[in-house]
Design an enzyme around this catalytic site. Structure first.
Site, PDB file in Angstrom:
ATOM      1  N   HIS A  96       0.779  -1.299   0.053  1.00 28.04           N
ATOM      2  CA  HIS A  96       0.069   0.003   0.057  1.00 28.04           C
ATOM      3  C   HIS A  96       0.926   1.376   0.048  1.00 28.04           C
ATOM      4  O   HIS A  96       1.925   1.166   0.630  1.00 28.04           O
ATOM      5  CB  HIS A  96      -0.739   0.128   1.236  1.00 28.04           C
ATOM      6  CG  HIS A  96      -0.254  -0.056   2.534  1.00 28.04           C
ATOM      7  ND1 HIS A  96       0.501  -0.858   3.178  1.00 28.04           N
ATOM      8  CD2 HIS A  96      -0.090   1.049   3.364  1.00 28.04           C
ATOM      9  CE1 HIS A  96       0.965  -0.455   4.163  1.00 28.04           C
ATOM     10  NE2 HIS A  96       0.646   0.838   4.460  1.00 28.04           N
ATOM     11  N   ASP A  98       0.195   5.013   1.833  1.00 27.81           N
ATOM     12  CA  ASP A  98      -0.535   5.467   2.938  1.00 27.81           C
ATOM     13  C   ASP A  98      -1.864   6.432   2.635  1.00 27.81           C
ATOM     14  O   ASP A  98      -1.347   7.443   1.748  1.00 27.81           O
ATOM     15  CB  ASP A  98       0.426   6.032   4.106  1.00 27.81           C
ATOM     16  CG  ASP A  98       1.237   5.122   4.869  1.00 27.81           C
ATOM     17  OD1 ASP A  98       0.621   4.140   4.935  1.00 27.81           O
ATOM     18  OD2 ASP A  98       2.409   5.213   5.251  1.00 27.81           O
ATOM     19  N   HIS A 249       4.505   0.443   0.335  1.00 33.44           N
ATOM     20  CA  HIS A 249       5.507  -0.456   1.230  1.00 33.44           C
ATOM     21  C   HIS A 249       4.590  -1.636   1.830  1.00 33.44           C
ATOM     22  O   HIS A 249       3.359  -1.623   1.662  1.00 33.44           O
ATOM     23  CB  HIS A 249       6.026   0.443   2.503  1.00 33.44           C
ATOM     24  CG  HIS A 249       5.052   1.206   3.122  1.00 33.44           C
ATOM     25  ND1 HIS A 249       4.372   2.348   2.585  1.00 33.44           N
ATOM     26  CD2 HIS A 249       4.512   1.039   4.471  1.00 33.44           C
ATOM     27  CE1 HIS A 249       3.583   2.935   3.479  1.00 33.44           C
ATOM     28  NE2 HIS A 249       3.611   2.230   4.573  1.00 33.44           N
ATOM     29  N   ARG A 264       4.431   6.358  13.688  1.00 27.82           N
ATOM     30  CA  ARG A 264       4.522   7.027  12.440  1.00 27.82           C
ATOM     31  C   ARG A 264       3.719   8.210  12.399  1.00 27.82           C
ATOM     32  O   ARG A 264       2.658   8.615  12.973  1.00 27.82           O
ATOM     33  CB  ARG A 264       3.584   6.386  11.446  1.00 27.82           C
ATOM     34  CG  ARG A 264       3.877   6.952   9.863  1.00 27.82           C
ATOM     35  CD  ARG A 264       2.668   6.086   8.944  1.00 27.82           C
ATOM     36  NE  ARG A 264       1.376   6.829   9.243  1.00 27.82           N
ATOM     37  CZ  ARG A 264       0.531   6.402   8.976  1.00 27.82           C
ATOM     38  NH1 ARG A 264       0.195   5.404   8.174  1.00 27.82           N
ATOM     39  NH2 ARG A 264      -0.505   7.065   9.461  1.00 27.82           N
TER      40      ARG A 264
END
Length: 274
Positions: A96, A98, A249, A264
């Site tokens: 995916h 983000d 990623h 994150r």
């Protein structure tokens, strides 16, 4: 001062040494941003960030995203905490980019490794610009003209499959599905990249269901060619910053029953992808 940048993969990924991210000046930050466009993923080892320091650094790069579903850091709501073990295996093991389900997806991801398994728990990245360049010219011409629908509730990962009631609860807090170009253009470099992903892209718009299934499957399979990928073995106190506009990623879920905890920060794009 010039950055000490060491490539870790032929296509994408570089290690930057000799920098304390908690105290970089504006000139060095500009160099980091330029290196990020060139290398797509940068790694900074031996960093020691509090949640507040991570937020402060990320805010210098743009407006921060607050995720409406994922667990937030107790002290800083702009930071998402991914804390997984054998009792909570998470859902980041699907390719995916983000937040592509939002009208303004993410420009950058900034991840800090708090707790890392002794072995396993690596992250893989794809260079989606290289993947686009590797398409034949006729296919590039076809995909350049298409758009696709992205939806957080797509829930392609078996670990995130929801019952009807759970899906309805999620629909109430998540944005409606959005449409983005299948091939996007990077706002800084001008490079084109493939902008569909396995986690959030549901279908190609404006074509039949059969055409959508085959076109999307072709792109998703093409993206997984190993030559477009790099793999990173984490160490505790490492920061990774990736360009979400030109990469995808996946976090490898191979470390259970060990525990993996990372934070994150997410910087929003200035405008919708084009």
């Amino acid at each position: 001062m010039s950055l000490n940048v060491e490539r870790v993969n032929p296509l994408l990924g570089a290690r930057v040494s000799g920098i304390d991210l908690a105290s970089v000046n504006d000139a060095t930050l500009a160099q980091i941003e330029a290196a990020l466009v060139a290398h797509k993923v940068l790694f900074f080892e031996d960093q020691h960030w509090s949640a507040a320091q991570q937020k402060a650094f990320a805010e210098r790069l743009g407006e921060l995203h607050v995720h409406p579903v994922f667990e937030a850091d107790p002290a800083v709501r702009e930071l998402v905490v991914f804390a997984y073990d054998d009792k909570n295996k998470g859902a980041n093991d699907t390719w995916h980019a983000d937040v592509t389900f939002a009208e303004r997806p993410l420009k950058l991801g900034i991840l800090y490794a708090e707790e890392i398994p002794e072995v396993g728990g690596d992250t893989l990245w794809i260079d989606t610009e290289a993947a686009y360049r590797a398409l034949s010219a006729p296919l590039q011409d076809v995909f350049d003209k298409l758009s696709a629908i992205h939806d957080f509730c797509n829930a392609r990962s078996p670990d995130t499959a929801l019952d009807i009631e759970g899906l309805e609860r999620l629909r109430r807090v998540m944005p409606r599905p959005t449409q983005h170009p299948v091939i996007r253009t990077h706002p800084v470099s001008g490079n084109k990249s493939i902008y569909v992903n396995r986690a959030f892209t549901t279908h190609i718009a404006g074509v039949s269901r059969l055409e959508s299934e085959h076109l999307l499957a072709l792109l998703l399979q093409h993206l997984q060619i190993p030559e477009f990928q790099m793999r990173w073995r984490w160490k505790k106190n490492t920061v990774a910053i990736w360009d979400n506009r030109s990469t995808q990623h996946l976090a490898v879920a191979d470390y259970f029953p060990a525990r993996r905890r990372v934070r994150r920060a997410a910087v929003l794009e200035e405008a919708r992808p084009v």
